[in-house]
Structures are given as structure tokens and as C-alpha cells.
Design a protein around this motif. Structure first.
Motif, short mmCIF file in Angstrom:
data_model
loop_
_atom_site.label_atom_id
_atom_site.label_comp_id
_atom_site.label_asym_id
_atom_site.label_seq_id
_atom_site.Cartn_x
_atom_site.Cartn_y
_atom_site.Cartn_z
N ALA A 1 42.63 72.89 -30.85
CA ALA A 1 43.78 74.24 -31.22
C ALA A 1 43.65 74.07 -32.37
O ALA A 1 44.47 75.74 -32.56
N SER A 2 43.17 73.63 -32.98
CA SER A 2 42.79 73.89 -34.57
C SER A 2 42.13 74.91 -34.82
O SER A 2 41.43 74.85 -35.56
N PHE B 1 41.41 63.48 -35.92
CA PHE B 1 42.29 62.95 -35.03
C PHE B 1 41.43 61.97 -34.60
O PHE B 1 40.49 61.48 -33.69
N SER C 1 42.45 58.95 -31.57
CA SER C 1 42.67 59.15 -30.27
C SER C 1 42.79 57.52 -29.51
O SER C 1 43.55 56.85 -28.79
N ASN D 1 43.72 68.75 -29.17
CA ASN D 1 44.49 69.20 -29.82
C ASN D 1 43.63 70.02 -31.11
O ASN D 1 43.42 70.48 -31.95
N LYS E 1 43.81 64.02 -24.96
CA LYS E 1 44.93 65.10 -25.23
C LYS E 1 44.12 65.46 -27.04
O LYS E 1 44.31 66.38 -27.53
N MET E 2 43.97 64.17 -27.83
CA MET E 2 42.94 64.59 -29.34
C MET E 2 42.18 66.21 -29.27
O MET E 2 42.06 66.16 -29.93
#
Length: 377
Positions: A121-122, A103, A105, A118, A114-115
Motif C-alpha cells: 500500500a505504500s 514494516f 512482523s 501494508n 499483513k505487513m
């Protein structure tokens, strides 16, 4: 010499946290006699330019825990240091039997958290941060800690080892203050003790501020040197800002500006074309970087194009170390706290330790040693 360096580390470092884009040089520290200073500096620089020493890191540890899923959050993959470390992580992860998701940035402050979200979330088994500041990223790191997801980072704090006050179990890095000391001392040696210095830094990162502080302190201690300015410029905007800044500095200081120091090679990527266009000969300006040893820096050093040195991180090795530290955490063991020795790349030693491949890759068998630790072919 050790006492001299400790004095600089403990008492002579001034903060650049409040500097604007152009900062006048602060009042000088007490200068050191020229000949004695140069002799001491040369001993430090000579030691830093020797070929890579035999491996001094770990030789024992847990076997590989294959099948893990790792998230890597990179501050900016346009930065050669970060890219080199991520490449090392990918190489070592393949040996370990892990899958990696990256990810990026992109150097944008509004994308860092945000990264991390994310990445969370993985649902990774572990998180690696490449670049950035662990304390700035703390709001995005806490959810990983709440899930007991182990975290290691590269250049995310001012010192190697666990990062106090954060869930980062290990910051993999050379000692940034030692990197800065060697960089500034090399500039003084190469200039014969008569450098007119501008330092480029990015005060949004604590590690960059500390490097700049140390370089400034060293320069001020050289009786024949002049610290002209410390220029605060975001690394992520160096492409847009550095050409104009270089032209302005040339106009302001003219031939007094003989040396550029930076906390990262990337600044010189955009300064050198301006110097060339201005008709400046290569020997009229020396450039040295306190990290990270990018391909473009190696090319400039090899061709004699302004840059005369970089205190290069062993980027690929650091990627392997990140994977090893993570594997120790998976096994419930402590991190190693290992910090690689500082190494200065110059035209005289650039052909060794990976320099023919435009990187610093110590010839100390670290890959085979890690494979033996992990019990992987």
C-alpha cells in the motif's frame, strides 16, 4: 575433507520437519575414526577462524539510481541478525539516495502477510524482505510481482541466489549448510571429540531445519559424540520457552549435556541465565551458534560466559549487498549471486573485523568498493 563434507551434504541429512518439541536422536550414521575426524575438523575450523579475506564480491555494476522508495518487511526486529541487516540497508540506502520504510512482523505468523500488504500500500519502488521464508510469503509477494516491483531478501531461502518458484530475485546469505558444518565441527574440536549435544532449531523455517539437519549429521558422524536431542522451539517464543526447556534438559541429561548448538544466538540469551542460576561453571557447557552473530553472543564469547563461538553473518555488509542487488534490478541488470565466506568468531579472533564493536564487520573495504560501483561519494 571436501569429499567428506559433500557426502554429508548429499546423503546424510535427515529431516526434522516432523519433529515435536522434544525429539530423540535418530539412529547414528557410520562413525569416522576419532583422530582422523578431529584432524579434518580442525583444518576446517582453523580456516573459518582466519581474519576476513580480501573482498571477493562484485567490483563493477550500474551507478546509483537515486530517489527510489524502498519497503523493508522484517520478520522480527527483536532478532539481532535481522536488526543488523536492516541497519546495513539503512546505511547503504543513505549513500544511494533512497528513502526506506520499515514494516515489522514481530515474529507473528498472522502479521507476515499483513505487513506485506501494508508495504504494498505504500507503493514502493522495491521490496526487501529481512528474514522469513519466501515460499511461505508467496501469497503476499505475488502482488508486488504483478506490479513489476523488484524483490530481494535476506535469509529467505536455503541457498544464496534467486529463489526458484518465487519473485525473489536474490536471496542474500552465507551458505547455510556450510555455516552449520563449521558450527558442528567447531563443537567437536572444542570438546576433543566427546560432545554431548542438544540442538535448538525452529522447524517453521526451512533454512533452520536444514541447518539443524546438517549439524545433527555431523555430530552423528563423530564416534565419540552423542546427539542427545533436537529441540524444536519457535524463535519468536524463545524468551518464554527457553528457560523452562533448559531446566528440563538439565534435569534429563545432567552432566551428559556438555554442548548446545543452535540455529541462532537468540536461544542462548535465555538459556545462559538458567545455567548460571543452576551454578554450572562456564567450562561445563560449550555453546555455538550457526548464526547470526548478535551483540549478546559477542559479549558472551568475549567474557567466556558459556558461548564459545558463533558463525556470524556480516550483517551490515549483507545490508549493503541487498541495496546493491536492488540497484542492479532497477538498472535492468542481473543479480550478482555473491555469497560471503563463512566466518567463525571465537575468543581468539573476536578483537578483529569489528569484534570490538560487538559485530562481525569484515575489514575488506566493502563500503568503499560499493561506493565506487555506485559512483557515490
Amino acid at each position: 575433507m571436501r569429499g567428506f563434507l559433500l557426502a554429508l551434504a548429499c546423503g546424510c541429512v535427515l529431516s526434522v520437519a516432523t519433529m515435536q518439541s522434544v525429539s530423540p536422536a535418530p539412529a547414528p550414521a557410520a562413525p569416522v575414526d576419532g583422530k582422523d575426524f578431529l584432524a579434518q575438523a580442525k583444518r576446517v575450523v582453523d580456516a573459518a577462524t582466519r581474519p576476513a579475506a580480501p573482498w571477493s564480491g562484485p567490483r563493477n555494476g550500474p551507478p546509483a539510481k537515486p530517489g527510489k522508495r524502498i519497503a523493508v518487511v522484517a520478520e522480527d526486529l527483536r532478532n539481532g541478525g535481522i536488526l543488523g541487516v536492516v541497519d546495513g540497508v539503512l546505511e547503504a540506502a543513505r549513500v544511494m539516495g533512497w528513502s526506506v520504510k520499515i514494516f515489522d512482523s514481530g515474529g507473528a505468523a498472522d502479521l507476515r502477510l499483513k505487513m506485506l500488504a501494508n508495504a504494498l500500500a505504500s507503493s514502493p519502488d522495491g521490496l526487501i524482505i529481512a528474514g522469513g521464508d519466501a515460499r511461505v510469503l508467496l501469497p503476499g509477494l505475488r502482488p508486488f510481482a504483478e506490479r513489476s516491483t523488484p524483490i530481494v531478501g535476506w535469509h529467505v531461502a536455503t541457498q544464496p541466489g534467486p529463489v526458484p518458484g518465487t519473485p525473489v530475485a536474490m536471496n542474500v546469505s552465507t551458505d547455510p549448510l556450510e555455516v552449520a558444518r563449521v558450527t558442528a565441527l567447531a563443537a567437536i574440536v572444542q570438546s576433543g571429540g566427546h560432545a554431548g549435544v542438544v540442538i535448538f532449531t525452529d522447524s517453521s523455517f526451512r533454512i533452520a531445519r536444514d541447518k539443524a539437519d546438517m549439524m545433527a549429521a555431523i555430530v552423528r558422524t563423530c564416534s565419540g559424540c552423542t546427539l542427545l536431542e533436537v529441540r524444536d522451539m519457535p524463535i519468536s517464543h524463545s524468551q518464554e520457552l527457553m528457560p523452562g526447556a533448559t531446566r528440563a534438559l538439565l534435569a534429563r541429561y545432567g552432566p551428559r549435556w556438555t554442548c548446545a548448538l543452535a540455529i541462532n544466538d537468540i536461544y542462548f540469551d535465555y538459556a545462559v541465565p538458567v545455567l548460571t542460576q543452576a551454578g554450572m561453571p562456564n567450562d561445563a557447557m560449550i555453546m555455538l551458534s550457526a548464526g547470526d552473530g548478535s551483540e549478546s553472543a559477542f559479549l558472551r564469547i568475549r567474557t567466556g560466559t558459556f558461548q564459545t563461538g558463533t558463525v556470524a553473518d556480516p550483517l551490515n555488509l549483507h545490508g549493503w549487498q541487498l541495496v546493491d542487488e536492488m540497484n542492479r534490478l532497477f538498472a535492468g541488470e542481473s543479480v550478482t549471486r555473491y555469497a560471503s565466506p563463512v566466518h567463525l568468531v571465537t575468543a581468539d579472533n573476536i578483537a578483529r573485523d569489528g569484534g570490538n564493536r560487538l559485530l562481525y564487520d569484515p575489514d575488506n573495504d566493502y563500503r568503499d568498493i560499493y561506493r565506487r560501483i555506485w559512483q557515490r561519494p
